[in-house]
Design a protein around this motif. Sequence first.
Motif, PDB file in Angstrom:
ATOM      1  N   ALA A  32       0.828  -1.204   0.000  1.00 46.94           N
ATOM      2  CA  ALA A  32       0.000   0.000   0.000  1.00 46.94           C
ATOM      3  C   ALA A  32       0.861   1.252   0.000  1.00 46.94           C
ATOM      4  N   HIS A  33       1.952   1.236   0.758  1.00 43.21           N
ATOM      5  CA  HIS A  33       2.882   2.368   0.746  1.00 43.21           C
ATOM      6  C   HIS A  33       3.468   2.564  -0.652  1.00 43.21           C
ATOM      7  N   ARG A  34       3.815   1.460  -1.285  1.00 50.80           N
ATOM      8  CA  ARG A  34       4.422   1.540  -2.615  1.00 50.80           C
ATOM      9  C   ARG A  34       3.436   2.107  -3.637  1.00 50.80           C
ATOM     10  N   GLY A 158      -6.283 -10.705  -0.391  1.00 53.03           N
ATOM     11  CA  GLY A 158      -7.171 -11.644   0.288  1.00 53.03           C
ATOM     12  C   GLY A 158      -8.429 -11.003   0.816  1.00 53.03           C
ATOM     13  N   GLY A 159      -8.837  -9.902   0.187  1.00 52.79           N
ATOM     14  CA  GLY A 159     -10.065  -9.221   0.589  1.00 52.79           C
ATOM     15  C   GLY A 159      -9.908  -8.288   1.769  1.00 52.79           C
ATOM     16  N   GLU A 160      -8.702  -8.171   2.322  1.00 56.50           N
ATOM     17  CA  GLU A 160      -8.465  -7.313   3.479  1.00 56.50           C
ATOM     18  C   GLU A 160      -7.415  -6.257   3.135  1.00 56.50           C
ATOM     19  N   PRO A 161      -7.548  -5.039   3.703  1.00 55.86           N
ATOM     20  CA  PRO A 161      -6.571  -3.986   3.399  1.00 55.86           C
ATOM     21  C   PRO A 161      -5.161  -4.354   3.857  1.00 55.86           C
ATOM     22  N   VAL A 162      -4.190  -3.950   3.066  1.00 53.99           N
ATOM     23  CA  VAL A 162      -2.791  -4.094   3.451  1.00 53.99           C
ATOM     24  C   VAL A 162      -2.448  -2.967   4.418  1.00 53.99           C
ATOM     25  N   SER A 163      -1.901  -3.305   5.574  1.00 56.61           N
ATOM     26  CA  SER A 163      -1.537  -2.287   6.568  1.00 56.61           C
ATOM     27  C   SER A 163      -0.369  -2.791   7.396  1.00 56.61           C
ATOM     28  N   LEU A 182       2.466  -9.346   1.749  1.00 55.86           N
ATOM     29  CA  LEU A 182       1.950  -7.987   1.914  1.00 55.86           C
ATOM     30  C   LEU A 182       3.067  -6.947   1.849  1.00 55.86           C
ATOM     31  N   LEU A 183       4.251  -7.333   2.303  1.00 60.46           N
ATOM     32  CA  LEU A 183       5.385  -6.415   2.252  1.00 60.46           C
ATOM     33  C   LEU A 183       5.930  -6.278   0.829  1.00 60.46           C
ATOM     34  N   GLY A 184       5.883  -7.390   0.095  1.00 58.90           N
ATOM     35  CA  GLY A 184       6.517  -7.411  -1.224  1.00 58.90           C
ATOM     36  C   GLY A 184       7.950  -7.901  -1.143  1.00 58.90           C
ATOM     37  N   TYR A 185       8.358  -8.381   0.026  1.00 57.94           N
ATOM     38  CA  TYR A 185       9.697  -8.932   0.243  1.00 57.94           C
ATOM     39  C   TYR A 185       9.661  -9.723   1.542  1.00 57.94           C
TER      40      TYR A 185
END
Length: 314
Positions: A32-34, A158-163, A182-185
Amino acid sequence: MTENKSAVTDIAGARPCPRVIALGAFDGVHLAHRAVISAAREEALKNGARPCVFTFYTDPSYFLGKPQKLLNTPEERFARIREAGAEEIICAEFDGAMSETGAEEFYEMLRERLTPVCLVCGHNYTFGKSGCGDTGLLAELCERDRIRIKIVDRVTVGGEPVSSSRIRNLIAEGRVEEAGGLLGYEYSLSGTVVEGRKLGRKLGFPTANIEIPANMAVPSYGVYVSRVEADGKIYKAVTDIGMKPTVGTDKPISESHLLDGEENLYGREIKVSFVRRIRGEMRFSGTEELARRISEDAAEARRYFESERPAGAL
């Protein structure tokens, strides 16, 4: 807890220029940050401006007395922000004065010192004292001053916000594969290799041990398939993190056994990336049973790496 300020521009020393500024704390620099940083970069290209991130040197939760476990070291946070597309990182101290700054006053600080042509933030961004300002107020202020604003929709997996909080919870539960998604790494911990009691060596499984930073999110105690990076070289490994209930320790520690052969890492800075959980922390009847289980854990880690699809494979 301080961050490496040489990697950033302090807001007091920022020179005026057209900027598109991504706003946020960016702990973890997750998907989400990205998305926010990427949107800022796109807007900057459209407007002939510099894509920037504005954030704080330290997480505000520390000043407010409710410290959150961090997902990145300072160096990692800045490096990943730049990897995501920011050409400049501008920081301010979150201190007593900042904590009392009202929403409009905070906005005026950004407008006057950083001369933005566009502000970019996530859908749930808040600013000012006690988070009293939201995206609605920010949009009103930007419209008044003819500054563009882009509010990035929530990113879901998965239907839930990335935080960051969702990722912290997954790490605390040992679900490092999901956290990495979720992090991407792969989530990691870094530290200097310290000498232990060398029990692993006596059992035939020498380990590289690092103390666990108190301010970082820690995976649920147990054993993990891992990667250990030292001086740019990456080793396949199996890592035990916890209190070593069979032999005892007075504080949690991360012990990594390299699967590709022994290498002396004492005194060197390493990064341990957690790939997949093998099992939880266990107490064994003695060192013989412990050695047998370590052998099984190492074999499972080897099987995992053997099953990994090579980069570029179809």
